[in-house]
Design a protein around this motif. Structure first.
Motif, PDB file in Angstrom:
ATOM      1  N   THR A  81       0.353  -1.596   0.665  1.00  0.00           N
ATOM      2  CA  THR A  81       0.379   0.117   0.039  1.00  0.00           C
ATOM      3  C   THR A  81       0.623   1.406   0.202  1.00  0.00           C
ATOM      4  O   THR A  81       0.471   2.226  -1.350  1.00  0.00           O
ATOM      5  N   LEU A  82       2.156   0.851   0.644  1.00  0.00           N
ATOM      6  CA  LEU A  82       2.579   2.489   0.904  1.00  0.00           C
ATOM      7  C   LEU A  82       3.377   2.602  -0.509  1.00  0.00           C
ATOM      8  O   LEU A  82       3.887   3.564  -0.824  1.00  0.00           O
ATOM      9  N   ASP A  83       4.145   1.238  -0.444  1.00  0.00           N
ATOM     10  CA  ASP A  83       4.359   1.315  -2.598  1.00  0.00           C
ATOM     11  C   ASP A  83       3.329   2.040  -3.185  1.00  0.00           C
ATOM     12  O   ASP A  83       4.182   2.924  -4.153  1.00  0.00           O
ATOM     13  N   ARG A  84       2.874   1.329  -3.911  1.00  0.00           N
ATOM     14  CA  ARG A  84       1.715   2.504  -4.365  1.00  0.00           C
ATOM     15  C   ARG A  84       1.236   3.775  -4.510  1.00  0.00           C
ATOM     16  O   ARG A  84       1.246   4.272  -5.836  1.00  0.00           O
TER      17      ARG A  84
ATOM     18  N   ARG B  85      10.912   7.353   3.273  1.00  0.00           N
ATOM     19  CA  ARG B  85      10.229   7.028   3.709  1.00  0.00           C
ATOM     20  C   ARG B  85      10.238   7.021   4.559  1.00  0.00           C
ATOM     21  O   ARG B  85      12.092   6.399   5.662  1.00  0.00           O
ATOM     22  N   HIS B  86       9.691   6.265   5.247  1.00  0.00           N
ATOM     23  CA  HIS B  86       9.357   6.069   7.050  1.00  0.00           C
ATOM     24  C   HIS B  86       8.623   4.959   7.743  1.00  0.00           C
ATOM     25  O   HIS B  86       7.210   5.247   6.892  1.00  0.00           O
ATOM     26  N   GLU B  87       8.562   4.217   7.963  1.00  0.00           N
ATOM     27  CA  GLU B  87       7.768   3.334   8.366  1.00  0.00           C
ATOM     28  C   GLU B  87       7.575   2.249  10.079  1.00  0.00           C
ATOM     29  O   GLU B  87       8.748   2.259  10.150  1.00  0.00           O
ATOM     30  N   GLU B  88       6.850   2.078  10.828  1.00  0.00           N
ATOM     31  CA  GLU B  88       7.103   1.877  11.944  1.00  0.00           C
ATOM     32  C   GLU B  88       5.228   1.669  12.406  1.00  0.00           C
ATOM     33  O   GLU B  88       4.544   2.229  12.098  1.00  0.00           O
ATOM     34  N   ALA B  89       4.596   0.858  13.199  1.00  0.00           N
ATOM     35  CA  ALA B  89       3.546   0.647  13.769  1.00  0.00           C
ATOM     36  C   ALA B  89       2.938   2.027  13.799  1.00  0.00           C
ATOM     37  O   ALA B  89       3.790   2.748  15.026  1.00  0.00           O
TER      38      ALA B  89
ATOM     39  N   VAL C  72      20.870  18.753  -3.502  1.00  0.00           N
ATOM     40  CA  VAL C  72      21.160  17.559  -3.221  1.00  0.00           C
ATOM     41  C   VAL C  72      21.106  16.540  -2.410  1.00  0.00           C
ATOM     42  O   VAL C  72      20.512  15.571  -1.561  1.00  0.00           O
ATOM     43  N   ASN C  73      22.268  17.455  -1.743  1.00  0.00           N
ATOM     44  CA  ASN C  73      22.668  16.646  -0.214  1.00  0.00           C
ATOM     45  C   ASN C  73      22.126  16.415   0.904  1.00  0.00           C
ATOM     46  O   ASN C  73      22.046  16.139   2.089  1.00  0.00           O
ATOM     47  N   HIS C  74      20.833  17.481   0.937  1.00  0.00           N
ATOM     48  CA  HIS C  74      20.004  17.719   2.007  1.00  0.00           C
ATOM     49  C   HIS C  74      18.788  17.750   1.751  1.00  0.00           C
ATOM     50  O   HIS C  74      18.530  18.913   2.807  1.00  0.00           O
ATOM     51  N   CYS C  75      18.139  17.585   1.295  1.00  0.00           N
ATOM     52  CA  CYS C  75      16.673  17.453   0.815  1.00  0.00           C
ATOM     53  C   CYS C  75      16.325  15.874   0.798  1.00  0.00           C
ATOM     54  O   CYS C  75      14.691  15.361   0.327  1.00  0.00           O
ATOM     55  N   GLU C  76      16.923  15.217   2.287  1.00  0.00           N
ATOM     56  CA  GLU C  76      16.134  13.650   2.363  1.00  0.00           C
ATOM     57  C   GLU C  76      14.859  14.674   3.252  1.00  0.00           C
ATOM     58  O   GLU C  76      15.099  14.804   4.608  1.00  0.00           O
ATOM     59  N   GLN C  77      14.181  12.899   3.332  1.00  0.00           N
ATOM     60  CA  GLN C  77      12.546  13.357   4.127  1.00  0.00           C
ATOM     61  C   GLN C  77      12.309  12.097   3.753  1.00  0.00           C
ATOM     62  O   GLN C  77      12.625  11.490   3.049  1.00  0.00           O
ATOM     63  N   PRO C  78      11.465  12.012   4.477  1.00  0.00           N
ATOM     64  CA  PRO C  78      11.059  12.183   5.804  1.00  0.00           C
ATOM     65  C   PRO C  78      12.223  12.965   6.541  1.00  0.00           C
ATOM     66  O   PRO C  78      13.499  11.998   6.863  1.00  0.00           O
ATOM     67  N   ALA C  79      12.074  13.819   7.165  1.00  0.00           N
ATOM     68  CA  ALA C  79      13.304  13.987   7.950  1.00  0.00           C
ATOM     69  C   ALA C  79      12.989  14.251   9.850  1.00  0.00           C
ATOM     70  O   ALA C  79      11.733  13.574  10.258  1.00  0.00           O
ATOM     71  N   ARG C  80      14.254  13.624   9.844  1.00  0.00           N
ATOM     72  CA  ARG C  80      14.412  13.130  11.022  1.00  0.00           C
ATOM     73  C   ARG C  80      14.613  14.151  12.004  1.00  0.00           C
ATOM     74  O   ARG C  80      15.725  14.560  12.060  1.00  0.00           O
ATOM     75  N   SER C  81      14.436  14.562  13.196  1.00  0.00           N
ATOM     76  CA  SER C  81      15.871  15.558  14.596  1.00  0.00           C
ATOM     77  C   SER C  81      16.814  14.282  15.103  1.00  0.00           C
ATOM     78  O   SER C  81      16.928  13.055  14.337  1.00  0.00           O
ATOM     79  N   ALA C  82      17.945  15.114  15.456  1.00  0.00           N
ATOM     80  CA  ALA C  82      19.493  14.597  15.602  1.00  0.00           C
ATOM     81  C   ALA C  82      19.112  13.022  16.755  1.00  0.00           C
ATOM     82  O   ALA C  82      19.456  12.101  16.574  1.00  0.00           O
ATOM     83  N   ASP C  83      17.984  12.948  17.913  1.00  0.00           N
ATOM     84  CA  ASP C  83      17.945  11.707  18.323  1.00  0.00           C
ATOM     85  C   ASP C  83      17.272  11.242  18.101  1.00  0.00           C
ATOM     86  O   ASP C  83      16.082   9.737  18.382  1.00  0.00           O
ATOM     87  N   LYS C  84      16.121  11.088  16.310  1.00  0.00           N
ATOM     88  CA  LYS C  84      15.035  10.233  15.446  1.00  0.00           C
ATOM     89  C   LYS C  84      13.582  10.515  16.293  1.00  0.00           C
ATOM     90  O   LYS C  84      12.982   9.932  16.148  1.00  0.00           O
ATOM     91  N   SER C  85      13.868  11.321  17.729  1.00  0.00           N
ATOM     92  CA  SER C  85      12.868  11.178  18.447  1.00  0.00           C
ATOM     93  C   SER C  85      11.436  12.324  17.386  1.00  0.00           C
ATOM     94  O   SER C  85       9.853  11.363  17.929  1.00  0.00           O
TER      95      SER C  85
END
Length: 90
Positions: A20-23, A38-42, A56-69
């Motif tokens: 579903t996420l792929d589609r 992409r990001h996937e978790e429960a 282009v080296n700084h456009c990663e998304q979904p973006a994550r905070s330093a501690d990934k919270s």
């Protein structure tokens, strides 16, 4: 323009079916040829296709905070990113 797709389970227990996420991601692929992430978790799945306007080296998304919270996908450009970075001390 960034393309963003996702799904949530308000109970926070179920994983989104990867197919579903792929589609969903395929449906927005034309929105951003420079980066796909992409990001996937429960309870949460996010896909993003990004057109980078700067580096282009700084456009990663979904973006994550330093501690990934904190994980976020968004559309927008910070035209004053250097100034904000200086103000925030990072």
């Amino acid at each position: 323009m960034t393309g963003i797709a996702g799904a949530i389970d308000l109970r926070g227990k179920e994983l989104v079916d990867p197919t579903t996420l792929d589609r969903m991601a395929l449906a927005i692929a034309h929105r951003g040829p420079d980066y796909a992430g992409r990001h996937e978790e429960a309870g949460c799945a996010i896909a993003a296709h990004v057109r980078c306007t700067d580096d282009v080296n700084h456009c990663e998304q979904p973006a994550r905070s330093a501690d990934k919270s904190i994980i976020a996908a968004f559309d927008g450009v910070l035209y004053n990113a250097a100034e904000l970075r200086q103000d925030l001390g990072s």
